[in-house]
Design a protein around this motif. Sequence first.
Motif, short mmCIF file in Angstrom:
data_model
loop_
_atom_site.label_atom_id
_atom_site.label_comp_id
_atom_site.label_asym_id
_atom_site.label_seq_id
_atom_site.Cartn_x
_atom_site.Cartn_y
_atom_site.Cartn_z
N THR A 192 0.99 -1.07 -0.19
CA THR A 192 0.30 -0.04 -0.03
C THR A 192 0.89 1.52 -0.49
O THR A 192 2.15 1.68 0.50
N LEU A 193 0.44 2.49 -0.84
CA LEU A 193 1.59 3.26 -1.05
C LEU A 193 0.89 4.65 -0.23
O LEU A 193 -0.28 4.89 -0.22
N SER A 194 1.89 5.49 0.03
CA SER A 194 0.85 6.99 0.45
C SER A 194 1.12 7.65 -0.30
O SER A 194 1.78 7.91 -1.36
N SER A 195 -0.44 8.54 -1.00
CA SER A 195 -0.35 9.77 -1.60
C SER A 195 0.76 10.42 -2.30
O SER A 195 0.76 11.21 -0.74
N GLY A 196 1.55 10.01 -2.58
CA GLY A 196 3.25 11.52 -3.69
C GLY A 196 4.26 10.97 -3.11
O GLY A 196 5.31 11.40 -3.00
N GLY A 197 4.09 9.48 -2.61
CA GLY A 197 5.02 9.07 -1.89
C GLY A 197 5.40 7.49 -2.69
O GLY A 197 5.29 7.15 -2.63
N HIS A 198 5.47 8.14 -4.03
CA HIS A 198 5.37 6.75 -4.90
C HIS A 198 5.73 7.51 -5.93
O HIS A 198 5.72 8.37 -6.47
N ALA A 199 6.13 5.96 -6.78
CA ALA A 199 6.83 6.82 -8.64
C ALA A 199 5.74 6.01 -9.43
O ALA A 199 4.39 5.14 -8.88
N GLU A 200 6.02 6.54 -10.73
CA GLU A 200 4.57 6.24 -11.55
C GLU A 200 5.47 5.71 -12.76
O GLU A 200 6.11 6.26 -13.13
N HIS A 201 4.21 4.79 -13.48
CA HIS A 201 4.86 4.45 -15.16
C HIS A 201 3.46 4.10 -15.53
O HIS A 201 3.45 3.22 -14.89
N ASP A 202 3.57 4.61 -16.31
CA ASP A 202 2.40 4.80 -17.64
C ASP A 202 1.30 4.35 -16.66
O ASP A 202 0.26 3.72 -17.00
N GLY A 203 0.94 5.52 -15.99
CA GLY A 203 -0.61 4.99 -14.84
C GLY A 203 -0.45 4.53 -14.13
O GLY A 203 -1.94 4.84 -13.68
N LYS A 204 0.54 3.67 -13.79
CA LYS A 204 0.38 2.54 -12.79
C LYS A 204 1.61 2.98 -11.41
O LYS A 204 2.34 3.56 -12.12
#
Length: 62
Positions: free
Chosen positions: A22-34
């Motif tokens: 589970t990720l925190s909002s803004g505390g993660h990376a993103e690739h192709d909208g995932k």
Amino acid sequence: KAPSLGKDWHRPCLKCEKCNKTLSSGGHAEHDGKPYCNQPCYAALFGPKGFGRGGTESHSFK
């Protein structure tokens, strides 16, 4: 809800595509909208080659 990647996610639904953490909002990376966790998943999948793979350099042989 956690706004992230341009949409509102229910907190339990914002999970790393690879490890399901589970990720925190803004505390993660993103690739192709995932969403992906920054370490180690995003670094291992999309980072520079040899980075995030147990700390050893990887060499490609032709």
